[in-house]
Design a protein around this motif. Structure first.
Motif, short mmCIF file in Angstrom:
data_model
loop_
_atom_site.label_atom_id
_atom_site.label_comp_id
_atom_site.label_asym_id
_atom_site.label_seq_id
_atom_site.Cartn_x
_atom_site.Cartn_y
_atom_site.Cartn_z
N ARG A 1 32.53 24.33 39.34
CA ARG A 1 33.59 25.34 39.26
C ARG A 1 33.55 26.05 37.91
NH1 ARG A 1 38.81 26.47 38.03
NH2 ARG A 1 40.08 27.41 39.65
N THR B 1 32.77 29.96 37.36
CA THR B 1 33.74 30.82 36.67
C THR B 1 33.06 31.63 35.57
OG1 THR B 1 35.56 29.29 37.14
CG2 THR B 1 35.88 30.83 35.32
N GLN C 1 32.37 35.78 35.69
CA GLN C 1 32.87 36.65 34.61
C GLN C 1 31.71 37.41 33.96
OE1 GLN C 1 35.07 33.74 32.33
NE2 GLN C 1 36.99 34.30 33.32
N ASP D 1 34.76 39.54 41.16
CA ASP D 1 36.15 39.14 41.43
C ASP D 1 36.26 37.61 41.38
OD1 ASP D 1 38.61 38.44 42.55
OD2 ASP D 1 38.57 40.09 43.98
N ARG D 2 36.82 37.10 40.29
CA ARG D 2 36.90 35.66 40.05
C ARG D 2 37.68 34.93 41.14
NH1 ARG D 2 40.77 32.59 37.49
NH2 ARG D 2 40.00 30.66 36.56
N GLU D 3 38.86 35.40 41.47
CA GLU D 3 39.72 34.72 42.44
C GLU D 3 39.06 34.66 43.82
OE1 GLU D 3 42.34 32.91 41.61
OE2 GLU D 3 41.90 33.56 39.57
N LYS D 4 38.49 35.76 44.23
CA LYS D 4 37.84 35.83 45.54
C LYS D 4 36.69 34.83 45.64
CE LYS D 4 35.12 39.00 48.39
NZ LYS D 4 34.57 40.35 48.49
N LEU E 1 36.07 32.18 43.69
CA LEU E 1 36.51 30.78 43.56
C LEU E 1 37.10 30.28 44.87
CD1 LEU E 1 38.00 30.61 39.96
CD2 LEU E 1 35.92 29.52 40.81
N ALA E 2 37.84 31.12 45.57
CA ALA E 2 38.39 30.73 46.87
C ALA E 2 37.27 30.48 47.88
CB ALA E 2 39.34 31.80 47.39
#
Length: 91
Positions: A51, A55, A59, A64-67, A69-70
């Motif tokens: 993870r 991350t 970056q 898109d970090r959130e997308k 990571l999900a």
């Protein structure tokens, strides 16, 4: 459905960045970068490391970090569920 690895590799190649450049910039072994791009999470030290590597890589690429990571959580969880099935029933 596009995988995390496909997003990463496509973004890296479109920016004409070599894996060695990512390794040098992020201080993450190229083997781990390749494992992320190929979805071979079993080659990474642990979920926490994976993870963190993801991350930083996301970056670095400006994605898109959130997308991602999900999507990574879903892919990783699916892989873990496969381990729980009796032999012969895995996908």
């Amino acid at each position: 459905m596009t995988t995390v690895g496909e997003f990463l590799k496509t973004a890296r190649l479109s920016r004409k960045i070599e894996v060695q450049d990512v390794e040098r910039e992020l201080k993450i072994k190229s083997a781990f970068i390749k494992a992320l791009e190929e979805g071979q999470y079993h080659k990474l030290p642990s979920y926490t490391y994976a993870r963190g590597f993801l991350t930083n890589y996301v970056q670095f690429l400006g994605l898109d970090r959130e997308k991602l990571l999900a999507l990574f959580r879903r892919e990783y969880d699916a892989r873990e569920e496969d381990k729980l099935l009796p032999t012969g029933l895995n996908k």
